[in-house]
Each structure stands twice: as C-alpha cells, then as structure tokens.
Scaffold this motif. Structure first.
Motif, PDB file in Angstrom:
ATOM      1  N   SER A  82       7.371  -4.330   2.358  1.00 57.77           N
ATOM      2  CA  SER A  82       6.712  -3.280   1.672  1.00 57.77           C
ATOM      3  C   SER A  82       4.952  -3.942   2.429  1.00 57.77           C
ATOM      4  O   SER A  82       4.953  -4.386   2.549  1.00 57.77           O
ATOM      5  N   PHE A  83       4.147  -2.071   2.414  1.00 51.98           N
ATOM      6  CA  PHE A  83       2.966  -2.426   2.497  1.00 51.98           C
ATOM      7  C   PHE A  83       1.608  -2.272   1.470  1.00 51.98           C
ATOM      8  O   PHE A  83       1.987  -2.106   0.171  1.00 51.98           O
ATOM      9  N   ASP A  84       0.760  -2.466   1.851  1.00 50.45           N
ATOM     10  CA  ASP A  84      -0.674  -2.042   0.253  1.00 50.45           C
ATOM     11  C   ASP A  84      -1.031  -1.019   0.367  1.00 50.45           C
ATOM     12  O   ASP A  84      -2.175  -0.879   0.944  1.00 50.45           O
ATOM     13  N   ILE A  85       0.149   0.241   0.930  1.00 47.57           N
ATOM     14  CA  ILE A  85      -0.175   1.538   1.704  1.00 47.57           C
ATOM     15  C   ILE A  85       0.720   2.345   0.997  1.00 47.57           C
ATOM     16  O   ILE A  85       1.702   1.806   1.282  1.00 47.57           O
ATOM     17  N   PRO A  86      -0.105   3.693   0.003  1.00 49.73           N
ATOM     18  CA  PRO A  86       1.251   4.610  -0.070  1.00 49.73           C
ATOM     19  C   PRO A  86       2.061   5.125   0.513  1.00 49.73           C
ATOM     20  O   PRO A  86       1.277   5.588   1.780  1.00 49.73           O
ATOM     21  N   ILE A  87       3.296   4.864   0.853  1.00 49.45           N
ATOM     22  CA  ILE A  87       4.169   5.439   1.794  1.00 49.45           C
ATOM     23  C   ILE A  87       5.254   5.776   0.686  1.00 49.45           C
ATOM     24  O   ILE A  87       6.593   5.690   0.628  1.00 49.45           O
ATOM     25  N   ILE A  88       5.380   7.283   1.671  1.00 50.45           N
ATOM     26  CA  ILE A  88       6.300   8.104   1.393  1.00 50.45           C
ATOM     27  C   ILE A  88       7.403   8.759   2.419  1.00 50.45           C
ATOM     28  O   ILE A  88       7.123   9.469   3.801  1.00 50.45           O
ATOM     29  N   CYS A  89       8.270   7.867   2.244  1.00 47.59           N
ATOM     30  CA  CYS A  89       9.236   8.379   2.732  1.00 47.59           C
ATOM     31  C   CYS A  89      10.872   9.875   3.329  1.00 47.59           C
ATOM     32  O   CYS A  89      10.448  10.357   1.371  1.00 47.59           O
ATOM     33  N   GLN A 129      -6.065  17.811  12.615  1.00 44.35           N
ATOM     34  CA  GLN A 129      -7.133  17.131  11.658  1.00 44.35           C
ATOM     35  C   GLN A 129      -6.073  15.610  10.822  1.00 44.35           C
ATOM     36  O   GLN A 129      -6.545  15.283  10.650  1.00 44.35           O
ATOM     37  N   VAL A 130      -4.777  15.818  11.341  1.00 42.36           N
ATOM     38  CA  VAL A 130      -3.912  14.821  10.771  1.00 42.36           C
ATOM     39  C   VAL A 130      -3.381  14.193  12.108  1.00 42.36           C
ATOM     40  O   VAL A 130      -2.919  14.683  12.700  1.00 42.36           O
ATOM     41  N   VAL A 131      -3.115  13.075  11.513  1.00 41.04           N
ATOM     42  CA  VAL A 131      -2.577  12.042  12.603  1.00 41.04           C
ATOM     43  C   VAL A 131      -1.099  11.997  12.553  1.00 41.04           C
ATOM     44  O   VAL A 131      -0.118  11.963  11.293  1.00 41.04           O
ATOM     45  N   VAL A 132      -0.831  11.749  13.965  1.00 40.56           N
ATOM     46  CA  VAL A 132       0.597  12.326  14.120  1.00 40.56           C
ATOM     47  C   VAL A 132       0.942  11.309  15.355  1.00 40.56           C
ATOM     48  O   VAL A 132       0.924  11.217  15.919  1.00 40.56           O
ATOM     49  N   ALA A 133       1.652  10.063  14.654  1.00 43.87           N
ATOM     50  CA  ALA A 133       2.394   9.127  15.177  1.00 43.87           C
ATOM     51  C   ALA A 133       4.013   8.826  15.442  1.00 43.87           C
ATOM     52  O   ALA A 133       4.371   9.471  15.341  1.00 43.87           O
ATOM     53  N   VAL A 134       4.215   8.416  17.017  1.00 45.11           N
ATOM     54  CA  VAL A 134       5.601   7.959  16.366  1.00 45.11           C
ATOM     55  C   VAL A 134       6.020   7.071  17.257  1.00 45.11           C
ATOM     56  O   VAL A 134       5.069   6.295  18.198  1.00 45.11           O
ATOM     57  N   ASP A 135       6.785   6.108  17.000  1.00 41.59           N
ATOM     58  CA  ASP A 135       8.045   4.498  17.243  1.00 41.59           C
ATOM     59  C   ASP A 135       8.892   4.255  16.576  1.00 41.59           C
ATOM     60  O   ASP A 135       8.734   4.611  14.909  1.00 41.59           O
ATOM     61  N   ALA A 136       9.290   4.462  16.978  1.00 37.59           N
ATOM     62  CA  ALA A 136      11.139   3.991  16.878  1.00 37.59           C
ATOM     63  C   ALA A 136      11.094   2.797  16.091  1.00 37.59           C
ATOM     64  O   ALA A 136      11.811   3.241  15.062  1.00 37.59           O
ATOM     65  N   ASN A 137       9.992   2.218  15.971  1.00 39.84           N
ATOM     66  CA  ASN A 137      10.169   1.232  15.087  1.00 39.84           C
ATOM     67  C   ASN A 137       9.377   1.061  13.935  1.00 39.84           C
ATOM     68  O   ASN A 137       7.688   1.339  14.676  1.00 39.84           O
ATOM     69  N   ARG A 138       9.657   1.642  13.207  1.00 43.70           N
ATOM     70  CA  ARG A 138       8.777   1.750  12.016  1.00 43.70           C
ATOM     71  C   ARG A 138       8.050   0.891  11.865  1.00 43.70           C
ATOM     72  O   ARG A 138       6.964   1.507  10.807  1.00 43.70           O
ATOM     73  N   THR A 139       8.670  -0.591  11.645  1.00 48.80           N
ATOM     74  CA  THR A 139       7.267  -1.455  11.058  1.00 48.80           C
ATOM     75  C   THR A 139       6.537  -1.664  12.141  1.00 48.80           C
ATOM     76  O   THR A 139       4.740  -1.370  11.382  1.00 48.80           O
ATOM     77  N   ARG A 140       6.511  -1.345  12.767  1.00 45.94           N
ATOM     78  CA  ARG A 140       5.143  -1.414  14.130  1.00 45.94           C
ATOM     79  C   ARG A 140       4.242  -0.144  13.655  1.00 45.94           C
ATOM     80  O   ARG A 140       3.453  -0.401  14.344  1.00 45.94           O
ATOM     81  N   GLY A 141       4.442   0.849  13.414  1.00 49.81           N
ATOM     82  CA  GLY A 141       4.360   2.055  13.805  1.00 49.81           C
ATOM     83  C   GLY A 141       3.218   2.090  12.754  1.00 49.81           C
ATOM     84  O   GLY A 141       2.108   2.398  12.255  1.00 49.81           O
ATOM     85  N   ILE A 142       3.291   1.661  11.280  1.00 50.67           N
ATOM     86  CA  ILE A 142       2.335   1.405   9.654  1.00 50.67           C
ATOM     87  C   ILE A 142       1.469   0.229  10.478  1.00 50.67           C
ATOM     88  O   ILE A 142       0.420   0.929  10.401  1.00 50.67           O
ATOM     89  N   ARG A 176       9.714  -0.218   2.605  1.00 55.60           N
ATOM     90  CA  ARG A 176      10.630  -0.503   1.990  1.00 55.60           C
ATOM     91  C   ARG A 176       9.014   0.954   1.109  1.00 55.60           C
ATOM     92  O   ARG A 176       8.382   0.024   0.823  1.00 55.60           O
ATOM     93  N   PRO A 177       9.969   2.225   0.995  1.00 53.12           N
ATOM     94  CA  PRO A 177       8.415   2.804   0.913  1.00 53.12           C
ATOM     95  C   PRO A 177       8.626   2.785  -0.712  1.00 53.12           C
ATOM     96  O   PRO A 177       9.300   2.681  -1.104  1.00 53.12           O
ATOM     97  N   GLY A 178       7.246   3.473  -1.187  1.00 57.76           N
ATOM     98  CA  GLY A 178       6.591   3.343  -2.277  1.00 57.76           C
ATOM     99  C   GLY A 178       7.461   4.826  -2.771  1.00 57.76           C
ATOM    100  O   GLY A 178       7.949   4.639  -4.588  1.00 57.76           O
ATOM    101  N   TYR A 179       7.301   6.129  -2.337  1.00 61.59           N
ATOM    102  CA  TYR A 179       8.377   7.063  -2.318  1.00 61.59           C
ATOM    103  C   TYR A 179       9.160   7.678  -2.012  1.00 61.59           C
ATOM    104  O   TYR A 179       8.900   7.690  -0.789  1.00 61.59           O
ATOM    105  N   THR A 180      10.688   8.029  -2.175  1.00 61.71           N
ATOM    106  CA  THR A 180      11.607   8.002  -1.398  1.00 61.71           C
ATOM    107  C   THR A 180      12.377   9.429  -2.170  1.00 61.71           C
ATOM    108  O   THR A 180      12.658   9.707  -2.789  1.00 61.71           O
TER     109      THR A 180
END
Length: 334
Positions: A35-42, A109-122, A146-150
């Motif tokens: 989990s991360f200390d930031i809202p993550i929506i999957c 104006q929105v950051v768009v990133a790519v990474d197959a390793n989602r943990t590293r990407g976050i 583990r996202p906060g909202y899916t």
C-alpha cells in the motif's frame, strides 16, 4: 478460431489452476501486496482487452485534473522502450505506447508515465512529481500494489460471469476476484437499457456489500481530421476505408452503419504498428477513418486521415454517483 479454442480447453484448466494458486498466495500473505500513502485508483478488467479502459482513464483524468495533481501510470503495452518513462513534449508513441501517448497528447498538463513494474513506477512518480492521486491503467491483476479504490470493467456483450479462462475464453483472472473491486462498470451497453435487464445483470454479478454497479454505453463524437471536425453527412460523401487495430471494433462498426455510412474495413490486431506497405495502401485510399488509439500511430504519416472520438456515457446519470464515490474516497485518503 472457435474450434481451436475448444481444443485448447485442457490448457485453460491449467491456466485457471495457476491463476487460483497465485491469488491464494496473495490472499494468505505469502506473496506481498504494498500500500502507499497516496490515493491510488486502479482501472482494470478480468478479461483481455476491449472493455473501454482508456476512455475510463480519460474520464477520471477529466474529473481530477483541475482539482488534484493527477498522474497516470500505465504499463505502456507494446511500447518500444523499457523501464520507467514520463511523457514529455518530445515523447513518441513508440516510447510510451499508443494508449498512454493518446492520454498524454490530450491532457498535456497531466503527468503520464509508463512502467511494467507498477511499484517502481509509483515510487518514481512520488519522487519526481509528487502527485496527490495516481490512476493505475490496466492493473487489476498487478497485485503487488494494493490500490485504495478499484474500478472493474466488464462488457455488456461478454460479462466476466459468462466467460471462461484463456485460451478457451477471454478471462485472464478468476471471476471471484471481482470482489476486490469497489465499483463494477458494465460497459458498451445499449444506450437504452431496461431496468429489468439491469437487474438480470446485477443478479449474475452478485455484488458484495457496498460494491457499486454502474452501466455505461460508448458515445461517439463527430470525426476529427487535421484538428478539424467533419460531419457524418460530409464524411458520407467520401469513399471511406475504416482501419482498426483494436481488440473489438464491432461497436464502432455498428455505430458507423447506423449513421448510414458505407465503408470497407481493414482490420488489424490490437496495438498494431503499421508497416510501410500498409501505409502505402492507406495513402491510395480517398479517406481513412480510424479509432483514436490507431490515430496516434498513424498521424503525421497520412493526409487523408480522420478518427472517431469515443467516451463513456453513463446511463441514468450514474456518472454523478461514481463522482461522489470518488470524492468520498479522496476525502478519506486526505
């Protein structure tokens, strides 16, 4: 193809066993989720492709972009690069992949990133741009996070409840994993869906407590070419060749026919990168009509090119309910 899928049924049983074992190991904690200390929506699905994930990401970007530092993290499927990358003004579709590049182009104006390793990407996004909401594209199976909202997507014509595992069916994950979703959106519905039919679908899905079910259809806007909008009537005066490189072009085909358009259809595989010979063929046509995802792989290479924008249209103003759900989630996470 259907015969081959039936013949492959024993393989699908092995695949299903592997999927269930993997999920069990995550459920009991043998494999770890972070989990991360930031809202993550999957945003994701249980099947392979074609459920409308990119329009859903764009809808959420539109919802958050003016009120939150929003970032989108995608795998960047079939991109010709590796590792973690952030979209820049000079980024190409080959670097980011077609869907992330499409989002990057529409929402600079929105950051768009790519990474197959989602943990590293976050972690990289937190370090570099410190967003206060991250939208994970196509990450339902990526249980290391583990996202906060899916939000789970399934199509009206092929509900995950009626599907079977690859390669006999289209399921890439177990049906019971739908319980991990906060919201399930039935996409590509008819624009008018009787409540009795909704009730049948809901009875198939069997939502758990506090799990929301939504219904949406695809809405197509006027075609765009060279930054100019063209009417369906004017488009109909041209000799149209429809070019698609998406998983399921059938809804678009039906829509175009309902507009009275006559066209030939050249169908390619999902995320297809067009060859020189194919581009030469397209150049010989009077008008190439394509999807927005294909457009980003074709723009700049053809002069006779138009694309059809697509978006989710929630039935009975259910989008307002989803927006409220997301607002509540963000307040809880802040």
């Amino acid at each position: 193809m259907r015969l081959l899928r039936k013949i492959a049924f024993p393989i699908s049983l092995v695949y299903a066993l592997v999927v269930h074992i993997r999920n069990y190991l995550y459920d009991v904690g043998f494999l770890k989720s972070r989990s991360f200390d930031i809202p993550i929506i999957c945003i994701g699905n249980l099947s392979v492709g074609g459920t409308g994930k990119t329009p859903m990401i764009e809808l959420l970007v539109s919802h958050f972009q003016h009120s939150h530092r929003t970032a989108v993290l995608s795998r960047g499927y079939k991109r010709k690069s590796k590792g973690f990358l952030v979209g820049r003004a000079e980024s190409t579709v080959e670097e980011l992949g077609d869907e992330p590049f499409q989002i990057h182009s529409k929402f600079p104006q929105v950051v768009v990133a790519v990474d197959a390793n989602r943990t590293r990407g976050i972690l990289e996004l937190k370090k570099r741009v410190n967003p206060n909401v991250i939208l994970l594209d196509d990450a339902f199976q990526h249980r290391k996070v583990r996202p906060g909202y899916t939000i789970l997507l399934t199509t009206y014509s092929n509900l995950y409840t009626d599907d079977w595992y690859l390669p006999t069916g289209d399921l890439r994950d177990a049906k019971k994993e739908a319980r991990r979703a906060n919201a399930i959106v039935v996409t590509k519905c008819p624009s008018s869906l009787p409540q009795i039919e909704k009730d049948v679908i809901i009875s198939k899905i069997k939502p758990i407590k506090n799990q929301q079910i939504f219904f949406s259809s695809l809405a197509y806007d006027f075609p765009i070419g060279d930054a100019k909008v063209i009417s369906w009537e004017d488009l109909g005066n041209l000799k149209i060749t429809l070019v698609t490189g998406i998983a399921y072009p059938e809804p678009l085909i039906l829509w175009l026919k309902n507009q009275g358009l006559v066209f030939e259809h050249l169908r390619f595989g999902d995320h297809h990168y067009f060859t020189k010979n194919e581009l030469a063929l397209f150049k010989s046509k009077e008008c190439i009509l394509t999807t927005e995802k294909d457009y980003v792989r074709l723009t700049g290479k053809l002069k006779n090119l138009y694309y059809v924008p697509v978006r989710h249209h929630f039935l009975n103003n259910e989008q307002d309910i989803l927006a409220k759900e997301l607002s509540n989630f963000m307040m809880q996470g802040s």
